[in-house]
Design a protein around this motif. Structure first.
Motif, short mmCIF file in Angstrom:
data_model
loop_
_atom_site.label_atom_id
_atom_site.label_comp_id
_atom_site.label_asym_id
_atom_site.label_seq_id
_atom_site.Cartn_x
_atom_site.Cartn_y
_atom_site.Cartn_z
N PRO E 187 3.54 67.84 24.73
CA PRO E 187 2.21 67.32 24.39
C PRO E 187 1.14 68.41 24.40
CG PRO E 187 3.29 65.94 26.01
CD PRO E 187 4.11 67.16 25.89
N ASP E 188 1.31 69.38 25.30
CA ASP E 188 0.34 70.46 25.35
C ASP E 188 0.46 71.36 24.12
OD1 ASP E 188 -0.65 69.49 27.63
OD2 ASP E 188 0.19 71.05 28.96
N PHE E 189 1.69 71.55 23.67
CA PHE E 189 1.88 72.31 22.45
C PHE E 189 1.17 71.62 21.30
CE2 PHE E 189 5.94 74.34 24.16
CZ PHE E 189 5.33 75.58 24.31
N ALA E 190 1.28 70.29 21.30
CA ALA E 190 0.63 69.53 20.23
C ALA E 190 -0.88 69.73 20.28
CB ALA E 190 0.98 68.05 20.38
N LEU E 191 -1.40 69.70 21.47
CA LEU E 191 -2.83 69.91 21.64
C LEU E 191 -3.22 71.30 21.15
CD1 LEU E 191 -5.64 69.59 22.97
CD2 LEU E 191 -4.57 70.15 25.14
N MET E 192 -2.42 72.31 21.54
CA MET E 192 -2.77 73.68 21.18
C MET E 192 -2.59 73.91 19.70
SD MET E 192 -1.26 75.79 24.38
CE MET E 192 0.31 75.01 24.39
N ARG E 193 -1.58 73.27 19.14
CA ARG E 193 -1.31 73.39 17.72
C ARG E 193 -2.57 73.14 16.91
NH1 ARG E 193 2.46 68.67 16.09
NH2 ARG E 193 0.61 67.54 16.75
N GLU E 194 -3.39 72.20 17.38
CA GLU E 194 -4.59 71.84 16.64
C GLU E 194 -5.71 72.82 16.89
OE1 GLU E 194 -4.18 69.50 14.60
OE2 GLU E 194 -2.20 68.96 15.42
N ARG E 195 -5.58 73.62 17.92
CA ARG E 195 -6.72 74.44 18.30
C ARG E 195 -6.54 75.91 18.00
NH1 ARG E 195 -10.29 72.32 22.97
NH2 ARG E 195 -10.13 70.08 22.56
N VAL E 196 -5.34 76.31 17.75
CA VAL E 196 -5.14 77.74 17.52
C VAL E 196 -5.10 78.05 16.05
CG1 VAL E 196 -3.90 78.13 19.66
CG2 VAL E 196 -2.66 77.50 17.59
N THR E 197 -5.26 79.30 15.78
CA THR E 197 -5.18 79.77 14.39
C THR E 197 -4.19 80.93 14.37
OG1 THR E 197 -7.03 81.19 14.87
CG2 THR E 197 -7.51 79.14 13.71
N GLY E 198 -3.96 81.42 13.19
CA GLY E 198 -3.14 82.62 13.06
C GLY E 198 -1.67 82.35 13.35
N TRP E 199 -1.03 83.35 13.87
CA TRP E 199 0.43 83.29 14.03
C TRP E 199 0.88 82.26 15.03
CZ3 TRP E 199 2.52 84.29 18.82
CH2 TRP E 199 1.67 84.93 19.75
#
Lengths: 728, 170, 175, 240, 457
Positions: E187-199
């Motif tokens: 779930p945290d990956f999902a959260l970060m997926r939306e917030r990060v950019t780039g690689w």
């Protein structure tokens, strides 16, 4: 890339080309003596060649395992009466002499000043010419110091030297000259006896290190095994009397830590008790003489002098005289005093008292192999070497020749033997290694290693044998057998010399010598057949040597106290130098196997050490492994201390063999040579250097040494893991 | 996916290890060595056409662990009397006259830690061809079998020979 | 991944955290949407009993147990079987000894059980994506999403959107 | 459970090689040590390595002091691999590099060894030695190497093999002649060289061999046998 | 739990409701901020650690090229720093699983900010530990002999060897730990997926497995977590027991003891807890997460540590006492060398650091609420536990039964470099992980907030 063990393709090719091509001149000829037809040299299959070990003066018979043209292993020759298939550490390590990386690979000529150590290779032709011209330049002035080479080579040497009216000295540092001298005086026989240890029931040894380096350690080791456990019901008892608990004493049932130099007195005391208690087995005629001699001593005084209690002496005397087959032997530390010869005579007298001459378990003099034409090769004493100093001074410029001997290392610097080298006009060395003496040579004409050369070895003492040595491998380097050199020089000199030494090479001479010998011994066989048989067997020996009857039964002229150099107040310690198991007098120091062979008593490898009784050491505040300075009036050395509970508290003992200044990468600059401490004290009766006659003191350095111990901590060895189990 | 990536990585590592291990276990034998033999010796000619027995040249095979390469002089037993000369036999004569061994390139080499004895195998009734292939039909003699441990083991198993490690490795 | 070309569509409504969901769900059920076609997305698990699809009476622990049993079998093969393949004697230990087979089997049981449980769960998670709409970042902020799966031509589509709007959806989307 | 059976036993059952060491004969002369070095291609460690305690002696003469001056005594005990019947070093090897041969040898297969050194730890006699570096011989000392024995590479454990190359040679000869190896036909290098005949080697399964007879001596004991290692070497106590 | 179930379904109209949702957003921002805010000091730390790791890699390469003799090992001490480190790192790895596992099972609320830190620790330390197996091998290029796979040689590994049990256990544990770390990360990956950019975005996209936050997903996740949590605690116990077996099944005096396996487990947890506390302290300090890692957490951790310290001291006492009373000579030799001999200074330091100081300090409630103090105790315990590993291995090996073979050991520079490198590697992995995963499980934290909120009412 290392040449690995099974890389025989190359070698095989070399063997094939070398040995099988007809008409190959020079060294390859040497391969023909192989006993097997060349077709039978199969890679991967070992061939065995019999020879004689020349690592020490015992002359054990050996078998060399050769595979793919290389010597792989040396083993005892099971049929040889001296060692019966057994072989000591040094004999095993002879291979590392053969394949030593620091062997001299060809003739060398000195460059620069003598002693600078710079040499350049020259051709054999030039080398020989130089040698001959120097010999011719100095008629009557040539001296050859050789190791004892009883056999054909001795005959060659003595003939040669006689013809140029030079001097020939056979010398070996641990030759037990005092023992020979004492036996000569006691029994009137110029032979070393065989001590029949195997049948002894009570062995009283005064310092004789017969289990490590005395006469023939393998022979006596074998006999020792028989003495202890070889007879079903009898177990021989063994008492060792000496100031330091040596390797030999470690096997004794009892160790008597006697004051150095008083061994003779103790022997006299024991003899006195035997006589007094009426247990002497003397001939009628001798009794009076003996009683007169022994009555001159007081047992109490002896006890005080020797520091062996009176009861102890009586007990020893009873044990000795009550035994069925008692035997007293002496040597080593007992002989290493200025009164060594008399001490040994006093010990011999004990054997006379119990009448064990010629008896089983006693002393037996055996007739040497008869009919073998050979010159005497008895080793000379240190005194004879030191006399050379005067000779060279007087003679001024003369030629010194060295064959397999290294007197510069073996003699203490205080004897100033170096002067001989300084006074010599020309020094030729035939040694195989760049040792201390060879480093001062002008010309080096290296000999083959003994495993590469022909030779024989006439064992006159102990067990009479005539060993036959054959080359077991192709000579590895551009070296030449010393016999061939002398013979070819004889040819150059010509005249009478050539007449006396007509052989084209040493092998021919050897064969001729043996032809005469075998013609008498094995009449029913052709020489070739007998010769091959002898080669296969490794020599000639009879079933059992004939006993020589002893006519003389002499007592020592006097039992005088040993003299010591150094004021006891300033130098409170006795010094005991002993030959270490592997290195002996230092000859083994260039063999890594022997350097890495743990000293049996201390487990030290690769270095020197100083043994001090722990009590004494603690008094001085010396930690174990601390570096300590040992100072004598003649020199000082530094080495690490090992606590040694087997030392008298007033004794410092140091092993011999290290401290080389030359002699190859494994030996050079390693440890210390304790001989530098010694005073030039000589036993006047035998001329032997008294190595135990110098007193020393010790000083702390406070530095911690790094002696390499296989027993790493040294702590654990104070307790036996088996507790009660290891003993009964 | 990550899991697969891990598996793939593991597989890759194992694959690399296997490949490296495979080549490692091949020992140091150079399979292309026959191209570099000093003399283009033909087994086909000698063993095939001329019907010379293997043991005539490899005389160690039945009496020694090593089959051995014949000394030059064995070659010369015949070649001394042969009149016909080719460039290759000329090379042989050169070696002979210079008293040099011929630096043959070794093709059938086992690693150092394998103790193989030809003698035992020949005594047990095996033929040279069982392992070395039909040498008589080869001009050069590459390995006829892998000479890997599994190959040895299978044969030992088939023939009831010892499977004890200390038979060959000591 | 919802496929726009497929015959299905998802109507997604995003609601503020405070929005009461029960009435919406009740309405949806009244509209005869089955439990399997409704899914609620949130930043943390909020329902003890999910409403979404794929929640059958499937007990994950059964998978675990079966996998563990296979693991035991594998462990026995590994520790016992391989030893029998080339029997070598060592130090008085039997070729196959129960305690050692036990240890290896235990580890293999655990390995198989855990990995299989994990894989099963992951597969289940992936398969549940049929129903739910694409992730909306705002869900992380506490917003709650309701997805309704229906056929493209389903007449209830409009009413559902209206319902979401009425209930105060921040956004309504059809995928 | 499943016990190992040897398929290739010689006539009359398998051998069990063993040794008897008579401590009453052993004088600590160390001839055995050098003989072993020569026979088994044991590396020369050199001063540096030896100072780290890495000198290799497959057979070593342990020396124990007892008592203080003037009653100090020394005892020697040759310690080599005891070829335990139930060897602690064997089961701990993860790759079977250390294992037990059907003829009672405790084997070390160098090429299998990966160097975890567990066997070295678990050996109560500390007779296992490790190749810390690639062994090196200054040329031409390497020409002496015995072709019948593997030169161990870096990173493997090594130890006394009872000179297995000699045993195997004798076994092959015997096998060819369809008989058992005779008593005294094969001796390891140490036994062969021992001047005092303190070491005796032979087949313990043959009741008439010297080893079997001597090991029944009253003086006999097994080193650390209380650990249940069933050593193949019997020591005979020194008589004092 | 009926009330909780309908948490969202009730009409929420209370005052402060808004704040609550703000808190969730703040939690997201706070806990994600370490991943995005990178100061210069971060790069310095990474650079320094990388250098140390490179140095260790160089030392290892050197060791592989020349031989394992580059270590200070020699007979009779065949194991030294490498195996001690292996045991130590395996021990550290136990913290994560133990804490998060046991706390999850017991549904302890205060676990939330701790689990992720602990689980990461598990994974990284087991990696470092596994590395030491290879570092330690004499012929590491032959490591594949240890892998059971069908090969042409037809020889399999020897499963009778405790080292093979080790291999199996470590492999199982490493795999499980990875899974155990990964599952709650989804779930945290999902959260970060939306917030990060780039690689990082595609990476997270893959790692998040297309997570949508549906209740079905939560359900599966929860179930898998519950099962795996139980299993992994069982694995954890077995892993260190097996590492303990390495020693306990041998004949070496000082090793051959039945208490070794449980003693190892306890010791492992001891060092693991200490490491977790250190992790908590630094994460909280550096990223100012005082609001999340609160004093109460330290207090709870302190209590737990106190318990483990008591347990460890008990086990230790039992082990030594039994040996001392039994007076078997060989065992006593080892014990003497530890208690009075050359190893006494280390030993008594270990007792002080491991038992006395923590016992006194952690008994004081105020101390437990002093993060720095707790961290220092953690460091002391870790030092002591490392000494303890050395003291288990070296004195025992140094005093084999035949005293002639006794020996001493001091690690060489290669060993020390690799040792330092291993700590650096662990830290480096941790430091890098800060940029990769949130140090506190965000969804669990949020769950906690809502849960707590609910509980308040």
């Amino acid at each position: 890339m290392d040449l690995k063990r099974r890389d025989f393709l190359k070698v095989l090719g070399a063997t094939a080309a070398g040995s099988l091509l007809p008409g190959c001149a020079g060294e390859t000829k040497k391969l023909i003596p192989y006993l097997l037809p060349d077709e039978e040299i199969v890679p991967g299959v070992a061939n065995w060649y019999a020879s004689v070990c020349r690592e020490c003066e015992a002359g054990c018979g050996i078998l060399v395992r050769v595979m793919e043209g290389r010597a792989r292993k040396v083993e005892g020759n099971p049929t040889h009466p001296v060692n019966r298939g057994k072989l000591c550490a040094r004999g095993q390590a002879s291979l590392q002499g053969l394949y030593n990386p620091d062997r001299l690979q060809g003739p060398l000529q000195r460059e620069g000043a003598r002693g600078e150590g710079r040499f350049k290779p020259i051709s054999w032709e030039d080398g020989m010419s130089r040698w001959v011209s120097e010999l011719e330049k100095h008629p009557g002035g040539a001296v050859l110091i050789s190791r004892p080479v009883p056999g054909t080579l001795a005959r060659l040497f003595s003939t040669f030297i006689k013809e140029i009216s030079g001097r020939l000295l056979f010398y070996h540092p641990s030759a037990e000259r005092a023992l020979a001298a004492a036996n000569h005086r006691s029994f009137g026989i110029d032979l070393l006896p065989e001590y029949d240890l195997a049948n002894t029931t009570y062995l009283l040894s005064f310092g004789a290190p017969f289990l490590s380096d005395w006469l023939s350690p393998v022979h006596y080791g074998f006999a020792y095994g028989r003495m202890r456990q070889g007879r079903p019901t009898v177990r021989g008892r063994f008492i060792q009397v000496e100031p330091r608990l040596s390797l030999t004493a470690a096997s004794a049932d009892r160790w008597v830590p006697i004051r150095p130099g008083t061994e003779g007195l103790l022997a006299v005391g024991i003899g006195q008790v035997i006589l007094q208690e009426g247990r002497a087995r003397l001939a009628k005629g001798d009794r009076g003489r003996f009683e007169k001699f022994y009555s001159a001593f007081s047992l109490d005084q002896i006890a005080a002098e020797t520091e062996v209690p009176r009861e102890g002496i009586i007990r020893l005397a009873r044990g000795f005289s009550e035994a069925a087959a008692p035997l007293a032997i002496g040597g080593g530390s007992a002989a290493a005093q200025t009164n060594g010869t008399n001490t040994l005579m006093a010990i011999n007298a004990l054997n006379l008292l119990v009448g064990n001459l010629g008896a089983p378990g006693g002393i037996r003099f055996l007739q040497p192999v008869e009919g073998f034409h050979s010159a005497q090769a008895h080793p000379v004493s240190e005194q004879a070497l030191l006399d050379l100093r005067g000779f060279f001074k007087k003679q001024k410029r003369s030629v010194l020749m060295l064959y397999q001997s290294n007197p510069l290392y073996a003699l203490p610097s205080s004897t100033r033997f170096r002067e001989v080298f300084e006074d010599a006009a020309f020094v030729v060395s035939f040694n195989s290694f760049m040792d201390e003496s060879t480093a001062l040579a002008d010309l080096i004409l290296p000999d083959h290693f003994f495993l590469e050369s022909w030779g024989d070895f006439l064992n006159e003492g102990i067990v009479p044998t005539a060993g036959l040595a054959q080359p077991v491998v192709i000579p590895r380097y551009d070296t030449r057998p010393v016999g061939d050199l002398f013979l070819s020089v004889a040819k150059r000199i010509g005249g009478r010399m050539e007449e006396r030494l007509p052989w084209i090479d040493f092998r021919t001479m050897l064969r001729e010598q043996w032809k005469t010998f075998l013609a008498r011994r094995e009449r029913d066989k052709s020489f070739e057949a007998a010769w091959v048989e002898r080669l296969q067997q490794g020599g000639w020996w009879g079933p059992e040597g004939r006993l020589v009857s002893v006519s003389r039964r002499a007592l020592p002229d006097a039992v005088e106290p040993a003299r010591f150099e150094g004021d006891p107040k300033e130098y409170p310690f006795y010094l005991s130098l002993f030959e270490s198991m592997g290195l002996h007098g230092g000859e083994g120091a260039n063999r890594p196997w022997l350097q890495e062979l743990p000293d049996p008593m201390t487990s030290v490898v690769w270095g020197s050490w100083v043994e001090i009784n722990p009590k004494t050491a603690r008094e001085y505040g010396i930690q174990e492994r601390e570096i300590v300075r040992v100072i004598s009036p003649y020199g000082e050395i530094e080495a690490s201390v090992i606590y040694f509970p087997g030392n008298r508290p007033d004794l410092i003992s140091i092993p011999l063999g290290q401290g080389h200044t030359a002699y190859g990468r494994y030996a050079k600059g390693r440890g210390v040579n304790p001989l530098t401490l010694l005073a030039p004290m000589i036993d006047p009766l035998s001329g032997t250097l008294a190595t135990g006659a110098t007193r020393v003191r010790i000083e702390r350095t406070g530095r911690r040494g790094r002696p390499v111990l296989v027993d790493q901590t040294g702590e654990g060895t104070r307790r036996h893991p088996e507790g009660k189990k290891g003993e009964t | 996916m990550r899991k697969w990536a891990g598996t793939l990585l593991a597989l890759w590592v194992i694959a690399v290890a296997l490949i490296v291990g495979f080549f490692y276990s091949q020992g140091s034998a150079d399979l292309r060595g026959q191209d570099r033999q000093p003399i283009a010796f033909s087994h086909q000619r000698h063993a095939g056409e001329l019907q010379i027995n293997c043991l005539f040249c490899h005389r160690g095979a039945d009496i020694s662990p090593a089959a051995s390469i014949p000394p030059v002089y064995v070659c010369m037993m015949c070649h001394r009397s042969l009149k016909a000369q080719t460039p290759e036999t000329q090379k042989l004569l050169t070696y002979w006259n210079n008293k040099e061994p011929i630096p043959w390139v070794r093709l059938q080499r086992l690693p150092e830690f394998v103790r193989f004895t030809h003698q035992m195998h020949l005594n047990a009734g095996f033929k040279c061809t069982d392992c070395h292939g039909q040498v008589a039909q080869m001009t050069s003699t590459p390995r006829a079998a892998t000479f890997e441990m599994g190959w040895c083991i299978r044969c030992h198993q088939r023939n009831g020979a010892s499977k004890d490690c200390f038979t060959c490795h000591y | 991944m919802a496929d726009t070309k497929s015959a299905k569509r998802i109507i997604f409504g995003l609601f503020e955290p405070q929005t009461p969901l029960r009435p919406i769900l009740d309405r949806l059920q009244e509209m005869k949407f089955s439990e399997e076609s409704i899914e609620i997305s949130s930043a943390t698990p909020i329902l003890a009993q999910p409403v979404g699809v794929g929640w059958k009476r499937f007990r994950l622990v059964h998978v675990t147990i079966i996998a563990g049993a296979i693991g035991i079998f594998f462990g026995v093969l590994l520790a016992g079987g391989t030893a029998l393949l080339y029997p070598i004697r060592t130090g008085g230990k039997p070729i196959v000894s129960p305690s050692i087979v036990g240890i290896i089997s235990y580890e293999m049981m655990m390995l198989f059980a855990i990995v299989t449980t994990f894989i099963t769960a992951v597969v289940k998670v992936l398969r549940s994506h049929r129903v739910a709409a694409e992730y909306d970042p705002r869900i992380d902020e506490g917003f709650v999403g309701i997805s309704v799966l229906s056929d493209r031509g389903d007449p209830r589509g409009g009413p559902v959107q209206d319902l979401f709007q009425e209930a105060g959806a921040v956004e309504v989307e059809v995928q | 459970m499943v016990e190992y059976r040897d398929q290739n036993a010689p006539p009359g059952g398998p051998y069990r090689w063993g040794m008897v060491i008579d401590l009453d004969r052993c004088t600590g002369c160390e001839a055995c040590v050098v003989a072993c070095h020569a026979e088994n291609n044991i590396r020369i460690s050199g001063e540096e390595e030896a100072s780290k305690g890495r000198a290799v002696n497959w057979i070593r003469i342990e020396r124990y002091w007892e008592g203080e001056y003037p009653n100090a005594q020394v005892k020697f005990m040759p310690v080599l691999c005891q070829h335990c019947g139930s060897a602690p070093c064997e089961p701990v090897c993860p790759v079977y590099a250390s294992y037990h041969t059907p003829d009672g040898l405790n084997a070390q297969v160098y090429n299998r060894c990966v160097g975890v050194r567990y066997c070295g730890n678990n050996c109560p006699y500390t007779v296992r030695y490790f190749n810390w570096f690639e062994p090196h011989w200054d040329e031409p000392l390497n020409e002496q190497l015995n072709p019948d024995v593997t030169v161990r590479s870096v990173g493997v454990m090594e130890k006394c093999t009872f000179c297995v190359q000699r045993i195997r040679g004798a076994q092959q000869t015997a096998q060819k002649e369809g008989r058992r190896v005779k008593d005294g036909e094969v001796t390891p290098a140490c036994v062969q060289s021992c001047p005092t005949e303190a070491l005796v080697f032979g087949d313990r399964n043959d009741p008439n061999s010297r080893v079997s007879r001597l090991s029944k001596d009253d003086r006999g004991f097994g080193l650390l046998e209380e650990l249940g290692t069933e050593p193949s070497i019997t020591y005979l106590k020194r008589i004092k | 739990m009926e009330a909780r179930k309908d948490f969202f379904l009730k009409k929420q109209k209370r005052a402060g409701e808004k704040e609550h949702w703000n808190l969730i957003q703040k939690t997201n921002d706070d806990l994600l901020s370490p991943m995005f805010e990178t100061g210069r000091s971060y790069y310095v730390v990474v650079a320094v650690l990388s250098l140390l790791v490179l140095a260790a890699a160089g030392a290892w390469t050197y060791q592989i090229k020349t031989g394992i003799g580059q270590s200070g090992l020699h007979p009779p001490i065949f194991w030294g720093v490498y195996i001690a480190s292996f045991v130590f790192w395996v021990g550290v790895s136990h913290s994560g699983t133990f804490i998060s596992g046991v706390l999850r099972i017991s549904k302890a609320e205060w676990r939330r900010p701790i689990t992720r830190i602990a689980e990461l620790m598990t994974l990284f330390s087991i990696m470092v530990a596994a590395l030491f197996i290879f570092v330690h091998l004499g012929r590491v290029w032959r490591f594949y002999y240890l892998i059971p796979y069908p090969n042409q040689r037809q020889i399999w590994p020897n499963f009778r060897s405790p080292l093979m049990w080790d291999a199996a256990a470590i492999f199982t544990y490493a795999t499980s730990s990875l899974i155990y770390l990964y599952l709650p990360l989804i779930p945290d990956f999902a959260l970060m997926r939306e917030r990060v950019t780039g690689w990082r975005r595609p990476l997270y996209r893959v790692l998040a497995l297309g997570w949508r936050g549906t209740q079905t997903e939560w359900r599966w996740l929860g179930m898998a977590m519950r099962i795996i949590t139980i299993l992994i605690v069982m694995v954890m116990i077995s892993v260190h027991s097996i590492v303990g077996f390495d020693f306990a099944v041998s004949l070496v005096p000082g090793w051959h003891s039945t208490i070794i396996p449980p003693y190892f487990v306890v010791g492992a947890i001891h060092s693991g807890m200490a490491t977790v506390v250190m992790g908590l302290y630094f994460v909280r300090k550096i990223y100012r997460l005082d609001g999340y890692i609160r004093l109460e957490h330290f207090d709870k951790m302190g209590k737990l540590m106190l318990l483990i310290t008591l347990l460890w001291s008990y086990f230790y006492f039992v082990e030594r006492q039994v040996v001392w009373y039994g007076k078997i000579p060989d065992e006593m030799t080892v014990l003497d060398s530890i208690l009075y001999g050359p190893y006494a200074p280390q030993h008594w330091a270990m007792i002080a650091f491991n038992s006395v100081i923590p016992l006194i300090a952690l008994s004081i409630p105020r101390f437990r609420r002093w993060p720095l103090g707790l961290m220092i105790v953690g460091i002391l315990i870790n030092i002591a536990m490392y000494i303890e590993r050395i003291l288990i291995i070296v004195p025992s090996l140094g005093h084999p039964r035949l005293p002639y073979a006794w020996g001493r050991y001091f690690p060489s520079w290669v060993e020390l470099t690799i040792l330092v490198g291993s700590f650096s590697f662990f830290l480096l992995l941790y430091v890098l992980a800060i940029k990769f995963v949130p140090m506190i499980a965000i969804w669990e934290e949020k769950e906690g907030i809502l849960h707590g909120r609910y509980e308040e009412r």
